[in-house]
Design a protein around this motif. Structure first.
Motif: not given
Length: 240
Positions: A114-122, A125-129
């Protein structure tokens, strides 16, 4: 290779690399320098060390979390270019080191999906990463870049490593800073560090850490001095 003015090697889990990176971003803005954000993994450069004997209990999980985050950064760089890494590192740091301490978090929480997905969004970048968190095939690239960083300074150092005016310019570990210089001091500090590193006979200048980093993750506010504890030794590479 890139034509950046500064190659900055970081592990996203390291508070000292993060503090130095915030200073470098100020210098970058003031001097117009370009920065290539590169990888160095505390987990990989300490691979031959017995964590149980040399580090506090939580360090292996934290260093492993840093490696997992670098896998995501590796995937982002491959798919979205080198320019994606600066914003992604900033987004990681904001969540890991600019938030208050939480005793309920388990070691390694820094690589939570969840942390990584939020950082990617900021970072746009796509959450798929997030799928790259456990992609060990990326470790060879992270290892190669870690080796590249240590080849510039020698192995008895840690994070961050800075290479100014590559490929022939000066490289050095640090500087390790516990608080941010103000706007007027930032470029002055940079000039002093680079000037010292440019002297061919310079080897080492060091003193013990006198305070905790002024970061919310350590419960230390700006201009507040916190007592130094044993945690700081493991954030950098252990001398052998």
């Amino acid at each position: 290779m890139t034509d950046a003015d500064i190659n900055f090697y970081f592990d996203p889990i390291c508070p000292f690399a993060w503090m130095t990176s915030k200073w470098i971003r100020i210098v970058q803005a003031q001097r117009g320098h370009t920065v290539d954000w590169r990888f160095i993994s505390l987990r990989l450069i300490n691979a031959q060390i017995d964590y149980d004997s040399h580090f506090p209990a939580e360090y292996e999980a934290q260093h492993t979390a840093g490696l997992r985050l670098l896998r995501v950064a590796s995937a982002a760089r491959e798919l979205h270019g080198r320019e994606a890494i600066g914003p992604l590192y900033a987004a990681f740091g904001a969540r890991i080191l600019e938030s208050g301490p939480d005793e309920g978090r388990a070691p390694g929480w820094q690589a939570d999906q969840d942390l990584v997905a939020a950082a990617l969004a900021e970072a746009g970048l796509p959450a798929s990463l997030t799928a790259a968190l456990d992609d060990t095939s990326r470790d060879a690239e992270v290892q190669a870049e870690s080796d590249e960083a240590l080849s510039l300074t020698g192995k008895d150092v840690g994070t961050p490593i800075i290479h100014f005016e590559p490929p022939r310019g000066v490289a050095f570990f640090g500087p390790v800073i516990s608080r941010m210089p103000d706007e007027d001091q930032a470029a002055e500090l940079w000039d002093h560090v680079v000037g010292l590193a440019r002297f061919p006979g310079f080897a080492e200048l060091k003193r013990s850490l006198r305070e905790q980093p002024q970061l919310p993750s350590f419960g230390v506010t700006t201009q507040e001095t916190g007592e130094v504890e044993d945690w700081h030794a493991g954030s950098r590479r252990l001398k052998k």
